[in-house]
Motif scaffolding. Structure first.
Motif, short mmCIF file in Angstrom:
data_model
loop_
_atom_site.label_atom_id
_atom_site.label_comp_id
_atom_site.label_asym_id
_atom_site.label_seq_id
_atom_site.Cartn_x
_atom_site.Cartn_y
_atom_site.Cartn_z
N UNK A 250 0.84 -1.20 0.00
CA UNK A 250 0.00 0.00 0.00
C UNK A 250 0.87 1.25 0.00
N UNK A 251 1.93 1.25 0.82
CA UNK A 251 2.83 2.41 0.85
C UNK A 251 3.46 2.59 -0.52
N UNK A 252 4.02 1.49 -1.06
CA UNK A 252 4.72 1.59 -2.34
C UNK A 252 3.80 2.13 -3.42
N UNK A 253 2.59 1.59 -3.47
CA UNK A 253 1.67 1.98 -4.53
C UNK A 253 1.24 3.45 -4.40
N UNK A 254 0.98 3.89 -3.17
CA UNK A 254 0.56 5.28 -3.01
C UNK A 254 1.71 6.23 -3.35
N UNK A 255 2.93 5.87 -2.93
CA UNK A 255 4.08 6.71 -3.26
C UNK A 255 4.28 6.74 -4.77
N UNK A 256 4.14 5.57 -5.38
CA UNK A 256 4.32 5.46 -6.83
C UNK A 256 3.30 6.33 -7.57
N UNK A 257 2.06 6.35 -7.09
CA UNK A 257 1.06 7.11 -7.84
C UNK A 257 1.35 8.61 -7.79
N UNK A 258 1.84 9.10 -6.64
CA UNK A 258 2.19 10.52 -6.59
C UNK A 258 3.45 10.80 -7.42
N UNK A 259 4.37 9.84 -7.44
CA UNK A 259 5.55 10.01 -8.28
C UNK A 259 5.17 10.06 -9.75
N UNK A 260 4.23 9.19 -10.15
CA UNK A 260 3.77 9.19 -11.54
C UNK A 260 3.14 10.52 -11.90
N UNK A 261 2.31 11.02 -11.00
CA UNK A 261 1.63 12.29 -11.25
C UNK A 261 2.65 13.42 -11.39
N UNK A 262 3.57 13.50 -10.43
CA UNK A 262 4.56 14.58 -10.45
C UNK A 262 5.45 14.49 -11.68
N UNK A 263 5.91 13.28 -11.94
CA UNK A 263 6.76 13.00 -13.11
C UNK A 263 6.04 13.39 -14.41
N UNK A 264 4.77 12.99 -14.49
CA UNK A 264 3.97 13.30 -15.67
C UNK A 264 3.81 14.80 -15.85
N UNK A 265 3.51 15.49 -14.77
CA UNK A 265 3.37 16.95 -14.82
C UNK A 265 4.65 17.59 -15.32
N UNK A 266 5.76 17.06 -14.81
CA UNK A 266 7.04 17.65 -15.19
C UNK A 266 7.31 17.43 -16.68
N UNK A 267 7.00 16.23 -17.16
CA UNK A 267 7.20 15.95 -18.59
C UNK A 267 6.37 16.87 -19.46
N UNK A 268 5.13 17.09 -19.04
CA UNK A 268 4.23 17.89 -19.87
C UNK A 268 4.63 19.36 -19.81
N UNK A 269 5.13 19.79 -18.64
CA UNK A 269 5.39 21.22 -18.47
C UNK A 269 6.82 21.63 -18.78
N UNK A 270 7.76 20.70 -18.62
CA UNK A 270 9.17 21.10 -18.72
C UNK A 270 9.51 21.74 -20.07
N UNK A 271 9.85 23.00 -20.05
CA UNK A 271 10.14 23.68 -21.32
C UNK A 271 11.46 23.24 -21.93
N UNK A 272 12.33 22.68 -21.11
CA UNK A 272 13.62 22.28 -21.66
C UNK A 272 13.47 21.17 -22.68
N UNK A 273 12.42 20.32 -22.47
CA UNK A 273 12.19 19.22 -23.39
C UNK A 273 11.88 19.75 -24.79
N UNK A 274 11.33 20.95 -24.85
CA UNK A 274 10.99 21.58 -26.12
C UNK A 274 12.21 21.76 -27.02
N UNK A 275 13.35 22.04 -26.39
CA UNK A 275 14.56 22.31 -27.16
C UNK A 275 14.95 21.16 -28.06
N UNK A 276 14.56 19.97 -27.63
CA UNK A 276 14.93 18.77 -28.38
C UNK A 276 14.38 18.85 -29.80
N UNK A 277 13.23 19.51 -29.95
CA UNK A 277 12.57 19.58 -31.25
C UNK A 277 13.39 20.39 -32.26
N UNK A 278 14.09 21.39 -31.77
CA UNK A 278 14.82 22.28 -32.67
C UNK A 278 16.09 21.61 -33.17
N UNK A 279 15.97 20.93 -34.27
CA UNK A 279 17.14 20.22 -34.82
C UNK A 279 18.15 21.24 -35.34
#
Lengths: 279, 311, 313
Positions: A250-279
């Motif tokens: 239960x602990x592992x799963x609850x921690x994992x779900x918040x990690x997934x949420x935070x990680x996902x938010x960061x992926x969607x919002x992180x502007x640095x990832x945008x730079x990758x597109x500019x070849x």
């Protein structure tokens, strides 16, 4: 590549949200979901293995582990959210003050922040709880003692950049008081990025609470908190391991779900990832 | 012939469609010759240089033929291609500060090429690296310094030293003078001249630049690129004296020495190229036909060609 | 560079002073009388008023706050951290006797993390969005989500009880080290993998990697020399903060596995309200933390020639 990151971010965001939603539902509807009273001691039914009547078996006092895990959601989630909210608000207030006023106040606050940041926080939390005695209030106090520091630092940075924008000057020119400007303009603008940070910190906090409770320095034994349940069940690990498995999962799963949420938010919002597109 | 490029196309897939960075490019480069590839930023010059050495990202779709000494580089297995890079064909990039590895000394960055391609031992490679630095005008005592410790001009010299390390027969220099002071630019041009025309036998170079002054000073022949296509090519002197494509003329007119006359409009997006001649929306001489039919290259004399109906 | 180090040293001393003062303050105002707790523990009986008085006098616990504080600082400057109320031994000796075990565990776990986390992070970055990359991402997320104490118990259950391969308690042989080391290493390995991957991905897109390719270098050289050397610079700073994680983890892992290090001793002292030990521990932990971060700064300077250069001029 950026598009890939975003799709993956969205997937993680969705998975995390669904899991968190599930845990929230468990916490709210615990009395309806749990088949037994989590505190109901039945000596004749102690240490039963998982089976038809007890989905996850029973513990050393004959209490239904499934019911205790379900009710445990309330403690872990609720405590973590309280701790993170206090930290967030405290950090935001102090950081805003430092960033907005600058000068000596800023210098002083940031010096303290730098010193506190240089200290491993779980150790200090252990000390505080160990010295003041184990209780829920002291647990919260211990996790807030250093927890606000990270938010202060980030808020200060955010406020410094927001301050430069035109509308703050306009508000000042219109005769807004400092307090009014901080509350009305600065805090609402600094809030969204901090929320991402907070999501990631919820998972850390759940882990810290569980660890302290496991050591007997957090939530105390009869309470169906996951860490405390593990602490109680420790003595049966070699004879009846089922006592230990469900609360840990239960602990592992609850921690994992918040990690997934935070990680996902960061992926969607992180502007640095945008730079990758500019070849 | 050292290098013969035939019908080279480089397309990038993007969310809005294909970006046609190179759209049917033909080029020829003879031994000992310096060919200038000129055009505005975004015309596909850099992509062409990277396509020759196959350094484009995997997202690029490349077709056509790049014959180097009769061997199609585009069909070479990766491991064979790796042995061509740095040994037979070297590249000199723009912006040497970001193109040099900040964590390695310049000596190491030269020596490792020698160790890789010529099998030199550590000591011999460093010895040779020092000589190469001297050759490009950097005192050998700088061999242990890191890129950030050098000036912009010195960094570009170090870049050139790396490119020359294995005595390649072809240099591809991509905007080697961009971002440098004018006096330094002159020095780099002189150095590039010395390491190509000044060696025996002379070394070939493909010089990619938007700077017509640099092109005039260094190149034997010139190819003008616009929106992924070569629109005019010919001997450098001939093209400068007698530009036939309206775009070439506009490019020359925009040079400060010719009074800085701007061409109206912007270079087109490589995703939505105008139909017909890509240049027609900006062309003063455009007629109806230009908007429908893409012009083919017309030969107009010895080694001079132009992609225009009305040249 | 020397200026940077001096600056760091001064702030280190400052951190230590604040840490010791705070720990002192906290303990002075703590509820409950340590004398009572300790005597009860030692004799098993409720102490009389006179006994408590005597105990407090012997350990200078009844002096005013400022006097006790200054006394503590004075002893500190002479390298004395006081005497454990529980064992009667000097705190410093108690620590030095146990530090070896903790150091062994921490270094082993750190080494394991680097040996596993670094290459996996690099591989994941060279093949972004591949199946391998996705698997690694999920595994590392799970790795940072598992509570160490539970993982330790589960490993014990699996490898000691079910399979009988490894001992679950005790200290001494390499076999004893395996489970605690793995338990401590999992979280650190997972976060290290992620940092290395992110950092490598960023570096692999930079211009000088294109230069390295244009030079005809082998992929191995490009990835492990050109890219990694730059990607490691931010990773090293992360390692510094991981030391805090390592110390906190050691406290829990040592408790779970009865590993005779300073972490277990610290937790036992908290249970026993052994104030001098708690104070000493806070101070020593702060010192270790500060020292390691100082080392990280030096390593950083060594790794990044740009910093080295600026420091010199």
């Amino acid at each position: 590549m950026y598009i890939l990151e975003v799709t993956r971010g969205k997937k993680m965001l969705l998975t995390g949200s669904i899991l968190i939603f599930g845990f929230m539902a468990l916490a709210v509807f615990a009395p309806f979901i749990a088949p037994y009273d989590p505190d109901d001691v039945k000596v004749e039914e102690r240490l039963l293995p998982p089976g038809e009547h007890h989905l996850m078996g029973t513990d050393g006092f004959g209490r239904d582990i499934f019911s205790r895990v379900v009710f445990g959601t309330r403690y872990s989630l609720f405590l973590a959210l309280v701790v993170v909210s206090i930290n967030l608000l405290l950090g935001l207030m102090i950081g805003s003050i430092a960033g907005y006023f600058g000068g000596l106040i800023d210098e002083l606050i940031m010096r303290i922040v730098d010193i506190l940041l240089a200290f491993p926080n779980i150790i200090l939390a252990l000390c505080i709880v160990g010295v003041l005695g184990p209780s829920v209030q002291n647990l919260i106090l211990a996790l807030v003692a250093l927890g606000w520091v990270g938010y202060t630092r980030v808020s200060r940075g955010l406020v410094l950049s927001i301050k430069e924008q035109g509308f703050i000057g306009a508000a000042k020119a219109l005769g807004g008081s400092n307090m009014y400007i901080i509350m009305r303009h600065i805090i609402p603008n600094a809030f969204p990025p901090l929320l991402v940070l907070a999501t990631l910190h919820v998972s850390h906090t759940i882990l810290s609470i569980a660890a302290l409770s496991f050591l007997g320095l957090g939530v105390q034994a009869p309470t169906p908190e996951w860490g405390a349940m593990l602490s109680e069940g420790k003595q049966f690990i070699f004879t009846h391991p089922h006592v230990m498995i469900s609360p840990g999962l239960a602990i592992t799963l609850s921690v994992l779900s918040f990690n997934l949420l935070g990680e996902g938010l960061r992926d969607v919002l992180d502007p640095r990832a945008r730079e990758v597109l500019n070849v | 012939m050292l290098l013969k490029i035939t019908n080279l196309r480089v397309y990038f897939k993007s969310a809005d469609g294909f970006v046609k960075a190179a759209d049917g490019v033909d080029l020829e480069l003879y031994p000992g010759e310096i060919l200038g590839l000129v055009g505005e930023t975004g015309s596909g010059k850099t992509v062409l240089g990277l396509a020759i050495t196959r350094l484009l990202p995997k997202t690029a779709a490349v077709s056509g033929e790049v014959l180097y000494r009769g061997q199609n580089l585009l069909a070479l297995p990766e491991e064979e291609m790796r042995k061509v890079r740095g040994r037979q064909v070297s590249m000199i990039f723009q912006n040497p500060l970001s193109s040099l590895n900040p964590a390695l000394s310049i000596g190491e960055q030269i020596a490792e090429v020698l160790r890789e391609h010529q099998g030199l031992k550590r000591k011999a490679a460093w010895q040779r690296a020092g000589e190469l630095l001297e050759l490009t005008g950097i005192p050998a005592k700088w061999i242990r310094s890191y890129p950030h410790e050098l000036s912009g001009g010195m960094r570009q010299r170090a870049m050139i030293a790396i490119g020359l390390a294995c005595a390649p027969s072809l240099l591809i220099a991509d905007e080697p003078t961009r971002g440098l002071d004018v006096t330094i630019q002159v020095q780099i041009v002189e150095l590039l001249h010395a390491v190509t025309k000044g060696v025996s036998p002379p070394r070939s170079m493909l010089l990619i630049t938007h700077d017509l002054g640099v092109a005039a000073a260094l190149t034997d022949r010139l190819a003008v690129m616009y929106a992924g296509k070569i629109v005019e090519y010919g001997r450098t002197g001939e093209v400068f004296r007698n530009p036939r494509h309206p775009y070439t003329r506009a490019l020359l007119d925009s040079h400060p020495s010719n009074g800085l006359i701007a061409t109206k409009g912007f270079s087109p997006s490589l995703i939505n190229l105008p139909p017909g001649c890509s240049f027609h929306p900006r062309c003063k001489k455009a007629r109806k036909k230009c908007a429908h039919e893409p012009p083919l290259v017309q030969r107009i004399g010895m080694d001079h060609g132009v992609r225009c109906f009305y040249a | 560079m020397r200026r940077l180090l001096i600056q760091r040293l001064v702030s280190a001393v400052f951190v230590m002073l604040i840490a010791s003062f705070l720990s002192f303050l906290l303990l002075f105002y703590a509820p409950g009388n340590p004398a009572e707790t300790i005597i009860r523990q030692q004799s098993g009986l409720d102490p009389t008023y006179a006994e408590i008085e005597l105990f407090m006098k012997r350990h200078d616990l009844n002096r005013p706050f400022l006097v006790q504080c200054l006394q503590w600082l004075y002893l500190l400057t002479h390298g004395k951290l006081g005497v454990s109320l529980r064992t009667g031994e000097p705190v410093l000796e108690e620590f030095t006797a146990r530090f070896g075990a903790t150091f062994q565990l921490a270094v082993a776990a750190m080494a394991l993390s680097v040996i596993i986390g670094l290459p996996i992070g690099v591989f994941a970055a060279t093949k972004p969005n591949s199946l391998f990359d996705h698997i690694i991402r999920v595994v590392s997320l799970a790795g940072v989500s598992i509570p160490e104490f539970w993982l330790g118990l589960m490993l014990m259950l699996c490898f000691s009880l079910a399979l009988g391969w490894l001992p679950c308690f005790g200290h001494g042989t390499v076999r004893h080290l395996v489970l605690p080391m793995i338990t401590l290493a999992v979280g650190i390995t997972a976060s290290l993998m992620r940092f290395v991957r992110t950092s490598m991905l960023e570096v692999l897109n930079l211009d000088y990697i294109k230069t390295a390719k244009a030079k005809g270098l082998r992929e191995v050289v490009i990835v492990w020399k050109h890219a990694l050397k730059n990607a490691l610079i931010p990773v090293v700073t992360i390692l510094g903060t991981q030391v805090g994680h390592l110390l906190a983890g050691a406290v829990i892992v040592e408790t779970v596995f009865s590993w005779p290090g300073i972490g277990k001793f610290f937790v036992d002292s908290i249970y026993a309200r052994d104030y001098p030990v708690i104070q000493g521990f806070v101070l020593i932990i702060a010192a270790i933390y500060v020292l390691v971060n100082l080392l990280v700064d030096i390593l950083y300077v060594y790794l990044d020639p740009r910093v080295r250069y600026e420091g010199r001029s």
